[in-house]
Enzyme design. Structure first.
Site, PDB file in Angstrom:
ATOM      1  N   GLU A 166      40.789  44.750  49.056  1.00  0.00           N
ATOM      2  CA  GLU A 166      39.502  44.007  49.416  1.00  0.00           C
ATOM      3  C   GLU A 166      38.214  44.306  48.701  1.00  0.00           C
ATOM      4  O   GLU A 166      37.060  44.863  49.315  1.00  0.00           O
ATOM      5  CB  GLU A 166      39.448  43.959  50.596  1.00  0.00           C
ATOM      6  CG  GLU A 166      40.714  43.329  51.437  1.00  0.00           C
ATOM      7  CD  GLU A 166      40.090  42.942  52.921  1.00  0.00           C
ATOM      8  OE1 GLU A 166      39.055  43.127  53.326  1.00  0.00           O
ATOM      9  OE2 GLU A 166      41.275  42.468  53.569  1.00  0.00           O
ATOM     10  N   GLU A 361      48.098  41.462  53.968  1.00  0.00           N
ATOM     11  CA  GLU A 361      47.718  41.555  55.465  1.00  0.00           C
ATOM     12  C   GLU A 361      47.581  40.273  56.067  1.00  0.00           C
ATOM     13  O   GLU A 361      47.084  39.220  55.625  1.00  0.00           O
ATOM     14  CB  GLU A 361      46.205  42.215  55.467  1.00  0.00           C
ATOM     15  CG  GLU A 361      46.283  43.660  55.054  1.00  0.00           C
ATOM     16  CD  GLU A 361      44.804  44.143  55.390  1.00  0.00           C
ATOM     17  OE1 GLU A 361      44.086  43.750  56.199  1.00  0.00           O
ATOM     18  OE2 GLU A 361      44.485  45.330  54.709  1.00  0.00           O
TER      19      GLU A 361
HETATM   20  C1  BGC Z   1      40.899  45.351  56.222  1.00  0.00           C
HETATM   21  C2  BGC Z   1      41.549  46.083  57.305  1.00  0.00           C
HETATM   22  C3  BGC Z   1      40.944  45.601  58.469  1.00  0.00           C
HETATM   23  C4  BGC Z   1      41.605  44.303  58.996  1.00  0.00           C
HETATM   24  C5  BGC Z   1      41.189  43.618  59.965  1.00  0.00           C
HETATM   25  C6  BGC Z   1      41.024  43.842  56.317  1.00  0.00           C
HETATM   26  O1  BGC Z   1      39.701  43.526  56.023  1.00  0.00           O
HETATM   27  O2  BGC Z   1      41.759  45.495  55.131  1.00  0.00           O
HETATM   28  O3  BGC Z   1      41.445  47.473  57.163  1.00  0.00           O
HETATM   29  O4  BGC Z   1      41.659  46.592  59.814  1.00  0.00           O
HETATM   30  O5  BGC Z   1      40.890  43.480  57.870  1.00  0.00           O
HETATM   31  O6  BGC Z   1      39.799  43.639  60.191  1.00  0.00           O
END
Ligand code: BGC
Length: 465
Positions: A166, A361
Site C-alpha cells: 500500500e 487483504e
Molecule cells: C494494512 C494493514 C491494516 C489493514 C486494516 C491495510 O491498510 O495493510 O496493515 O491492518 O489495512 O486497517
C-alpha cells in the site's frame, strides 16, 4: 496471460510490526527503533498513545502461531520482513534477526505452508525518518540494501515476494492526510514520497528478477472503487478524481510509466519535477507475476472544489459499517465493490502487462461494546463469505484472480488505532494481559471451508463437472 489456477487459493496475512512486539526485537536482536514506534509514542495521534512495543509477542510465540496456521488448515500465508530488523543502521545484515526469520519460516514450511513475504509493510527505521523518510531519495538506496540482504539471507525460505504494501498509505496517509506516521499534512511532500516509493519498487523488482529465478514476484496496492453521489456532471468528475487519486496514482506509473494526466493538472505547481528517466525505472508492471490488491471498502464521493483533490467522501445515514465505522458496502445495498474493482484494474492494465491478480487483504474490524462475546464473530463470516463469492464471480467472468488472503490471522496492533477493541480484524482473539490466543467462530468456519475445498480439489475435474 498465464491460465489462472483451477481454484482460488485462500490464505491469510499479517505484517511484522503489527505482531512482533518491538520491545522484544530491540532487546533480543538489537533491531532499530521504527518510525511508527516513535510516532505512536510522541505524536498524540494514536489511540491512547499505544505503540507496537508489545504487539502479540510473535517474537517468542512464533512456533505456536505457525501451529495455529497449520491447525486451521491454512497453506498460504503472507507476512512481512522488517527493514528495521534485518538491516543495521550501518547497512549490515542483522544476523540475530535473520536467524529469527529463518526459524519462523522453516517452521511454516515444515507445515507445508507457502510463505509470501512483503518487503515493506511500513517498518521504516527511525533513523531513516530522521533523514526525511520517503521524502529523501536516499531512502530508496536504503530500501534496496534491505532487499539485497533479504535476497542473500532469506530468499531460500520464501516462495513469493511482494515489494511494497500500500504505497498510497505510506505516501498520502502519512504525508498528506497526516493520519499515519510521520503525520505530515502537505500534498507536495506526499507526491515526492509517492515518487520515491515507486522508484524503490521499480528498482527492487528489477533486483529481485535479476537475482532470483524460482520466486514469484509481485507488489501490493490498496484500491477503493469510487462511485459518484449523484448523476450530476460534477459528481461524475469527482468520482474520476477519486479513482485517479486512490487507485491510478500508483498503477498508471507502474504499468504505463506516467502519472494520471487530469490529476497532475489539478495538482499544478504542487506537482514536483521528476526526472523523466525515473518513470522508465518505475514502469515494471509487465515484469510482475502478480499484482496484489488490498480491498476493504469503496467510496461514494461528491464534488468539492475546496479540497486538494476535488472530492469529498460522503456517508449515508443508516449504512452498514464495521466497528471502525467503515462502510461495508458502497454504495449501500450494493455488495459487489470488490468485483467492480477487480474488473476495473484488470480491464485497464491487461494490455500493459498485468497478468494475474491476488486479493492480498480483505477483512473486517469487529469489536467493542457491540461484541461482548468476542469469539462470536458471525458478521465476519458473512463479510468474508460475500467477498469470496465476489472474487469467485470475477474469476468466472474472466479476471485472472488466483489468490485471496484474509486479513488477519490474530488481533494485533492496528496502527493509529493501537489495540482498541473496535479495531480487531483477527480470526483469533488475544487476551491483552496473558497474550493467550483463542480462535473465534470465523477461524473454525475458514478451516472447514478450506478443508471442503481441498477435498473437492482432489476430485478429478471431469468427475467434478
Ligand atoms: C494494512 C494493514 C491494516 C489493514 C486494516 C491495510 O491498510 O495493510 O496493515 O491492518 O489495512 O486497517
Amino acid at each position: 496471460m498465464n491460465s489462472p489456477a483451477a481454484f482460488l487459493r485462500i490464505g491469510v496475512g499479517d505484517s511484522d510490526l503489527q505482531v512482533i512486539g518491538e520491545e522484544h526485537t530491540r532487546a533480543g536482536e538489537n533491531s532499530c527503533l521504527t518510525m511508527w514506534n516513535h510516532y505512536a509514542r510522541h505524536s498524540g495521534l494514536c489511540f491512547n498513545d499505544e505503540t507496537p512495543d508489545r504487539g502479540i509477542d510473535r517474537y517468542n510465540r512464533w512456533k505456536e502461531d505457525a501451529e495455529l496456521l497449520a491447525f486451521l488448515s491454512l497453506r498460504l500465508y503472507r507476512t512481512s520482513i522488517s527493514m528495521a530488523r534485518v538491516l543495521t543502521e550501518d547497512g549490515k545484515p542483522n544476523l540475530s534477526a535473520i536467524k529469527w526469520y529463518r526459524k519462523y519460516f522453516s517452521q511454516l514450511r515444515s507445515h507445508g505452508i507457502t510463505v509470501c513475504a512483503t518487503l515493506y509493510h511500513w517498518e521504516l527505521p527511525y533513523y531513516a525518518f530522521k533523514m526525511g523518510g520517503w521524502k529523501n531519495r536516499a531512502v530508496v538506496d536504503l530500501f534496496l540494501r534491505h532487499v539485497a540482504v533479504v535476497i542473500e539471507h532469506l530468499a531460500d525460505l520464501v516462495d513469493e515476494f511482494f515489494v511494497l504494501n500500500e504505497p498510497w498509505c505510506s505516501a498520502h496517509n502519512s504525508y498528506h492526510a497526516g493520519v499515519h506516521a510521520p503525520g505530515e499534512r502537505d500534498l507536495r511532500s506526499a507526491l515526492v514520497a509517492a515518487h520515491h516509493l515507486l522508484l524503490a519498487q521499480g528498482r527492487a523488482v528489477r533486483l529481485l528478477r535479476k537475482s532470483l529465478r524460482e520466486h514469484r514476484i509481485g507488489t501490493v496496492v490498496n484500491v477503493e472503487p469510487a462511485y459518484a453521489a449523484s448523476n450530476s456532471r460534477q459528481d461524475q468528475v469527482a468520482a474520476r478524481f477519486a479513482d485517479e487519486y486512490m487507485n491510478q496514482w500508483f498503477l498508471e506509473p507502474l504499468f504505463e510509466g506516467r502519472y494520471p494526466e487530469r490529476l497532475q493538472r489539478l495538482f499544478g505547481d504542487k506537482m514536483p519535477p521528476f526526472y523523466a528517466e525515473d518513470l522508465e525505472e518505475i514502469r515494471v508492471g509487465g515484469e510482475l507475476d502478480m499484482l496484489g490488491l488490498n480491498y476493504y471498502l469503496g467510496k461514494t464521493v461528491r464534488f468539492n472544489e475546496y479540497s486538494d483533490v476535488n472530492f469529498t467522501t460522503i456517508r449515508k445515514l443508516g449504512e452498514q459499517t464495521s466497528s471502525l465505522g467503515w462502510p461495508i458496502y458502497t454504495p449501500p445495498i450494493y455488495p459487489p465493490g470488490l468485483q467492480d474493482v477487480l474488473h476495473q484494474v484488470y480491464t485497464r492494465y491487461s494490455s500493459s502487462g498485468l497478468r494475474e491478480l491476488y486479493v492480498t487483504e480483505n477483512g473486517i474490524a469487529l469489536g467493542g461494546p457491540d461484541f461482548p462475546d468476542e469469539l462470536d464473530d458471525q458478521p465476519r463470516i458473512e463479510f468474508l463469505r460475500q467477498h469470496i463469492r465476489q472474487a469467485e464471480r470475477a474469476r468466472q467472468e474472466g479476471v485472472p484472480l488466483t489468490g485471496f488472503f484474509v486479513w488477519t490471522l490474530i488481533d494485533n496492533y492496528e496502527w493509529a488505532e493501537g489495540y482498541r477493541p473496535q479495531s480487531r480484524f483477527g480470526m483469533i482473539a488475544v487476551d491483552r494481559v496473558s497474550l493467550e490466543r483463542r480462535p473465534k467462530k470465523s477461524a473454525f468456519w475458514l478451516k472447514e471451508l478450506l478443508e471442503k475445498r481441498r477435498r473437492l480439489q482432489q476430485i478429478p475435474a471431469d468427475i467434478r463437472l
